[in-house]
Design an enzyme around this catalytic site. Structure first.
Site, PDB file in Angstrom:
ATOM      1  N   ILE A   1       4.079  -7.677  -8.038  1.00  0.00           N
ATOM      2  CA  ILE A   1       3.801  -7.681  -9.466  1.00  0.00           C
ATOM      3  C   ILE A   1       2.380  -8.203  -9.691  1.00  0.00           C
ATOM      4  CG2 ILE A   1       6.243  -7.916 -10.075  1.00  0.00           C
ATOM      5  CD1 ILE A   1       5.703 -10.885 -10.637  1.00  0.00           C
TER       6      ILE A   1
ATOM      7  N   ASP B   1      -6.667  -8.798   5.995  1.00  0.00           N
ATOM      8  CA  ASP B   1      -5.988  -7.517   5.776  1.00  0.00           C
ATOM      9  C   ASP B   1      -4.482  -7.740   5.588  1.00  0.00           C
ATOM     10  OD1 ASP B   1      -5.371  -4.774   5.768  1.00  0.00           O
ATOM     11  OD2 ASP B   1      -5.196  -4.733   7.957  1.00  0.00           O
ATOM     12  N   LEU B   2      -4.100  -8.195   4.388  1.00  0.00           N
ATOM     13  CA  LEU B   2      -2.688  -8.470   4.110  1.00  0.00           C
ATOM     14  C   LEU B   2      -2.065  -7.447   3.172  1.00  0.00           C
ATOM     15  CD1 LEU B   2      -2.755 -12.376   3.863  1.00  0.00           C
ATOM     16  CD2 LEU B   2      -2.344 -10.919   5.861  1.00  0.00           C
ATOM     17  N   LYS B   3      -2.856  -6.530   2.668  1.00  0.00           N
ATOM     18  CA  LYS B   3      -2.349  -5.384   1.892  1.00  0.00           C
ATOM     19  C   LYS B   3      -1.363  -5.799   0.803  1.00  0.00           C
ATOM     20  CE  LYS B   3      -2.840  -2.067   5.742  1.00  0.00           C
ATOM     21  NZ  LYS B   3      -3.253  -2.990   6.824  1.00  0.00           N
ATOM     22  N   TYR B   4      -1.818  -6.649  -0.094  1.00  0.00           N
ATOM     23  CA  TYR B   4      -0.939  -7.140  -1.157  1.00  0.00           C
ATOM     24  C   TYR B   4      -0.391  -5.996  -2.011  1.00  0.00           C
ATOM     25  CZ  TYR B   4      -3.155 -11.645  -0.081  1.00  0.00           C
ATOM     26  OH  TYR B   4      -3.625 -12.771   0.543  1.00  0.00           O
TER      27      TYR B   4
ATOM     28  N   THR C   1      -3.626   5.528   7.741  1.00  0.00           N
ATOM     29  CA  THR C   1      -4.080   6.534   8.703  1.00  0.00           C
ATOM     30  C   THR C   1      -2.972   6.992   9.644  1.00  0.00           C
ATOM     31  OG1 THR C   1      -4.905   4.776  10.147  1.00  0.00           O
ATOM     32  CG2 THR C   1      -6.496   5.820   8.672  1.00  0.00           C
TER      33      THR C   1
END
Length: 240
Positions: A70, A64-67, A127
């Site tokens: 670009i 879970d690194l939420k890239y 959330t």
């Protein structure tokens, strides 16, 4: 739903920073949850070794690194995540169509044939956010409408699913279909407090709404008996 099916729906949020804690939680919970979430703090502290330790203990991983960058940078980062053998990874839907689509094209090109690739999820609205939060960054849409808009954009880009509040699961199902994955944080069992999550449901409510996976951390980690807490959550899901 069987207990085995309910267990597979639980993703334990491994919000730790010490490598020794990774092994502790992976060994303790590998038979009681379906997957372990490795987030930014743990990955920054321990790197790929954290993922490998979970795998060594028999666990599956949601990286879970939420890239959000670009398109080429996100595509290459996601490929590296895939090469670690994780089951799930994610990026921000607000990165736009091109970023998401280029990432999926890169994965499909490099993981063709018999080699499985991870499922990619798009972050919709966190959330911890509400409509006041959105207005603060110039977004005037209501939260549910924004979530559905981002989910539809992600699906059109070829992404496998989304991360969204359980309160928006049914809307996402209507807009994107039953085969689109929905992973929900903001889930709190009946015996736990809401903490800093603002849009929450119980595990049973979230599954009934159509969630595929539930991300749960503190209600398990902070319990006097984490294993017992995980088992209680399974009980709630099975009971419906």
């Amino acid at each position: 739903m069987t207990r085995e099916e309910a267990i597979k729906k639980i993703i334990f949020a491994m919000d730790v920073k010490e490598f020794s804690d990774v092994q502790y939680w992976a060994e303790l919970l590998s038979q009681h949850v379906g997957m372990f979430k490795v987030g930014k703090q743990l990955y920054t502290a321990c790197g790929p070794a954290a993922v490998r330790m979970i795998q060594k203990c028999g666990g599956e991983v949601f990286l879970d690194l939420k890239y959000h960058d670009i398109p080429n940078t996100v595509a290459m980062a996601t490929l590296e995540a895939a090469n670690l053998g994780v089951q799930l990874c994610d990026l921000h839907a607000m990165g736009g169509y091109e970023m998401m689509n280029k990432t999926m094209e890169a994965l499909d090109k490099n993981f063709s044939g018999c080699t499985p690739r991870p499922k990619v999820l798009a972050i919709t609205v966190l959330t911890s956010s509400n409509e006041e939060t959105l207005r603060g960054i110039g977004i005037e849409l209501p939260v549910p409408e924004m979530v559905v808009k981002l989910a539809k954009l992600a699906k059109s880009a070829g992404v496998d699913g989304v991360v969204a509040s359980p309160q928006e699961v049914e809307l996402i199902r209507e807009a994107c279909g039953k085969d689109f994955l929905v992973v929900t944080p903001g889930v709190r069992p009946s015996f736990a407090s809401a903490d800093d999550q603002k849009r929450i449901m119980t595990p049973a409510e979230a599954v009934k709404a159509g969630a595929d996976y539930l991300v749960i951390g503190r209600p398990i980690a902070a319990a006097q008996s984490p294993v017992e807490a995980a088992q209680k959550i399974v009980d709630e899901i099975v009971a419906g």
